[in-house]
Every structure is written in structure tokens, then in C-alpha cells.
Design an enzyme around this catalytic site. Structure first.
Site, PDB file in Angstrom:
ATOM      1  N   GLU A  45      41.829 -14.391  52.891  1.00  0.00           N
ATOM      2  CA  GLU A  45      41.832 -14.558  54.355  1.00  0.00           C
ATOM      3  C   GLU A  45      42.617 -13.432  55.026  1.00  0.00           C
ATOM      4  O   GLU A  45      42.209 -12.906  56.060  1.00  0.00           O
ATOM      5  CB  GLU A  45      42.457 -15.902  54.746  1.00  0.00           C
ATOM      6  CG  GLU A  45      41.495 -17.069  54.658  1.00  0.00           C
ATOM      7  CD  GLU A  45      41.996 -18.259  55.476  1.00  0.00           C
ATOM      8  OE1 GLU A  45      42.742 -18.030  56.441  1.00  0.00           O
ATOM      9  OE2 GLU A  45      41.629 -19.391  55.125  1.00  0.00           O
ATOM     10  N   THR A 101      44.272 -17.443  50.188  1.00  0.00           N
ATOM     11  CA  THR A 101      45.125 -16.952  51.282  1.00  0.00           C
ATOM     12  C   THR A 101      45.065 -15.432  51.350  1.00  0.00           C
ATOM     13  O   THR A 101      44.934 -14.853  52.425  1.00  0.00           O
ATOM     14  CB  THR A 101      46.586 -17.416  51.065  1.00  0.00           C
ATOM     15  OG1 THR A 101      46.589 -18.838  50.922  1.00  0.00           O
ATOM     16  CG2 THR A 101      47.469 -17.018  52.224  1.00  0.00           C
ATOM     17  N   GLU A 124      36.065 -17.904  47.901  1.00  0.00           N
ATOM     18  CA  GLU A 124      35.478 -18.354  49.157  1.00  0.00           C
ATOM     19  C   GLU A 124      33.963 -18.308  49.059  1.00  0.00           C
ATOM     20  O   GLU A 124      33.401 -17.322  48.585  1.00  0.00           O
ATOM     21  CB  GLU A 124      35.944 -17.456  50.315  1.00  0.00           C
ATOM     22  CG  GLU A 124      37.458 -17.357  50.460  1.00  0.00           C
ATOM     23  CD  GLU A 124      38.104 -18.712  50.681  1.00  0.00           C
ATOM     24  OE1 GLU A 124      37.675 -19.436  51.592  1.00  0.00           O
ATOM     25  OE2 GLU A 124      39.027 -19.055  49.916  1.00  0.00           O
ATOM     26  N   ASP A 146      38.902   2.926  41.415  1.00  0.00           N
ATOM     27  CA  ASP A 146      37.979   3.956  40.913  1.00  0.00           C
ATOM     28  C   ASP A 146      36.744   4.104  41.794  1.00  0.00           C
ATOM     29  O   ASP A 146      35.817   4.848  41.457  1.00  0.00           O
ATOM     30  CB  ASP A 146      37.566   3.664  39.459  1.00  0.00           C
ATOM     31  CG  ASP A 146      36.838   2.339  39.311  1.00  0.00           C
ATOM     32  OD1 ASP A 146      36.684   1.618  40.330  1.00  0.00           O
ATOM     33  OD2 ASP A 146      36.406   2.018  38.188  1.00  0.00           O
TER      34      ASP A 146
HETATM   35 MG   LIG Z   1      36.481  -0.575  40.524  1.00  0.00          MG
END
Ligand SMILES: [Mg+2]
Length: 317
Positions: A69, A66, A278, A221
Site C-alpha cells: 500500500e 502494508t 493484494e 537488475d
Molecule cells: Mg529483477
């Protein structure tokens, strides 16, 4: 504050708790629009509409799928509208899935009440957004056994065993999954070419319900953590699997670990990669990182954890 609440859960207790929070937010003067998903893709559309309508906050109440998405829905709007990323609503997560890897990596609490507290009163942290072939993800993308493990973990087993379902399935597929070959390139330099059991590209350290395959990844980072587990014997790989789970595999001779800005994976055969659970299919996978591109609600740092407290005798007591 204008809030879209994307709900994807069958947990009636969680829904009742969310209802109380919606009520409380409205009484405090916020506009809240709850939207309940019916089928795959709904959360993406709801998030996109929230961005379009200028909402300030999108709360994803569901699992990592979720959240994924929602992130892609926000970017659908950004790609079309062409605004700067700071025009996007903030993202908050109420973890109601099986793995809850993003929440786990960011320290977002598991209870609805506490997670809603973070959503409303937490810190808006600008986090990196990773992408593979244009599909955005916040956590980790895996190919090889990791992708198979997520696909294969039977729903029933996930319910009973929770996160352990992943490691059990991973152990099994680790030993039986046929290896494939690929070339891994970063910045024009070939990092590895050959057979591998699994690889992961991580924005955070956590995938598959707590597996630390990209153990050193930091989500702000500007770097992707690449981990390649090279082909090895079945016994060796079985011994390595729990170390991958615990994140103690980085110095293994069959493991390559590097922090990079982009990665390109060219596979010799069709490969299924997953991004936050996914699936993405293909033979060529281009990974990139969009630095500090999404504001995600995380817990306020606890006063006990302040660096100033370290080694300062006045504060130690
Ligand atoms: Mg990173």
C-alpha cells in the site's frame, strides 16, 4: 529528517518499541509523524501524503500488504505530480506481518530495534518497482495456486503455523486446484501457451512466507523473473511443491523460467492474480518493470561479506 511512520500492527510490544524510536528520533532533531492505520487503504493515503509534503522517509511498520500500500501511495503522488522518481521519500520496512517476504528478501532484520536501525542508518538502495495492470509491487505476483494459497490460508492457521501455513495450503490447492489456460507473451514472443498450475512474476526471490518460486530474481537488475509451472499430474505436482518452496524446481521439465522486461498474460477465463498479497482480477495482465525506481533502506553490507576478503590471505584471519 522528516519521517512518516505508518503503523499497522496489533502487537503492543512492537508499538512500545516504535514509540521509543520516535522519541529518540525527535530528540535527535527529526520530525516524525506516526500514523496508525484503521482500515484497508489507509497506508496508501498516508504514504501519498508523506510524498506530497516532501517527507524524506516513509517507514512501513506492518506486513507485506502494508508495504505494498505504501509503495502504491508513493506512486499515486508521483503519477499525479509528474516529478522524477528521486523526488520520492525513501522507503523503510519494519516487518510485523506473517510472511514478511520483502524484509526477508532484502535481509532486513525482524526485530523492531534492528529494523529501525536499518531505517535510519542503513543504505538507500535504488530498487526496481514491478507493476501488474498499473498496480505496483516490490516482491512477487502469483497466479494459480500461489494466489489461492495466500487467499485461503486461514488467519488462525497463519498465526499458529506462520510461514508453514502457506506451504500446507499450497500443497492442498496444488493437488486440487483446477488448472487454467493462458498465453504468456514477452517482447512479442509467445513463451508458453496452454494449461498451467501456477505462475509467478518476481522482482525478488521470496513470496508466501519464504517460497522461492522466482529463485533467481534480483530486485535491481531491471528484469522480471517469470516462472510457469505447467499442468501435470497430481502426484508429480505434489512432489514438485516442496521443490518450489526451496527454489530447486528450475530444471524440472514442467517448469519454464525466464528473465524478461515485460510479460503479458492472456487467460482463457477469469483469473485472480495477487501482487504482494493484494488481489488483481481479470483476463489480461500486463507486467512491467520500472528499473531502480524506489530507494529502499537495506542493511549496510557487513565487513565480513566484502568481496575483497575472498581469497585474500591477509584478510582471511
Ligand atoms: Mg529483477
Amino acid at each position: 529528517v522528516r519521517v512518516t511512520l505508518v503503523v499497522n500492527t496489533a502487537d503492543t510490544g512492537a508499538i512500545e518499541a516504535l514509540r521509543r524510536h520516535v522519541e529518540a528520533l525527535r530528540q535527535a532533531g527529526s520530525t516524525v509523524r506516526p500514523r496508525v492505520t484503521f482500515e484497508a487503504g489507509d497506508a496508501r493515503v498516508f504514504a501519498r501524503e508523506a510524498a506530497e509534503e516532501g517527507h524524506d522517509l516513509v517507514v512501513a511498520a506492518g506486513g507485506d500488504g502494508t508495504v505494498n500500500e505504501v509503495v502504491n501511495g508513493l506512486y499515486d503522488w508521483l503519477d499525479e505530480a509528474g516529478y522524477a522518481p528521486d523526488a520520492l521519500p525513501r522507503l523503510a520496512v519494519v516487518p510485523l506481518g506473517t510472511g514478511n517476504d520483502l524484509a526477508g528478501a532484502l535481509g532486513i532484520p525482524g526485530s523492531v530495534d534492528e529494523a529501525m536501525g536499518v531505517a535510519v542508518d542503513g543504505l538507500a538502495a535504488p530498487l526496481d518497482v514491478a507493476a501488474v495492470n498499473g498496480r505496483r509491487f516490490l516482491n512477487v505476483s502469483t497466479g494459480g495456486f500461489g494466489a489461492a494459497a495466500t487467499d485461503d490460508a486461514p488467519t488462525q492457521a497463519k498465526r499458529i503455523l506462520g510461514p508453514f501455513a502457506y506451504v500446507l495450503t499450497a500443497l492442498r490447492t496444488f493437488a486440487t486446484h483446477p488448472t487454467t489456460s493462458a498465453r504468456f507473451t514477452a517482447g512479442g514472443e509467445v513463451l508458453y501457451e496452454g494449461a498451467f498450475l501456477a505462475f509467478a512474476v518476481g522482482n525478488t526471490w521470496r513470496t508466501g512466507g519464504g517460497t522461492r518460486i522466482t529463485a533467481l530474481a534480483e530486485p535491481d537488475d531491471g528484469l522480471l523473473d517469470l516462472c510457469i509451472v505447467q499442468e501435470m499430474g497430481a502426484l508429480e505436482s505434489l512432489a514438485l511443491a516442496p521443490r518450489v518452496r526451496a527454489g530447486t524446481h528450475l530444471d524440472h521439465p514442467g517448469v519454464l523460467y525466464q528473465q524478461v522486461r515485460t510479460v503479458r498474460v492472456d487467460s482463457a477465463e477469469d483469473l485472480r492474480v495477487n501482487a504482494d498479497g493484494e488481489p488483481v482480477d481479470g483476463r489480461e495482465f500486463r507486467y512491467e518493470i520500472l528499473p531502480r525506481r524506489l530507494r529502499v533502506m537495506v542493511p549496510q553490507p557487513s565487513p565480513d561479506a566484502e568481496p575483497a576478503g575472498l581469497g585474500d590471505p591477509d584478510r582471511a584471519g
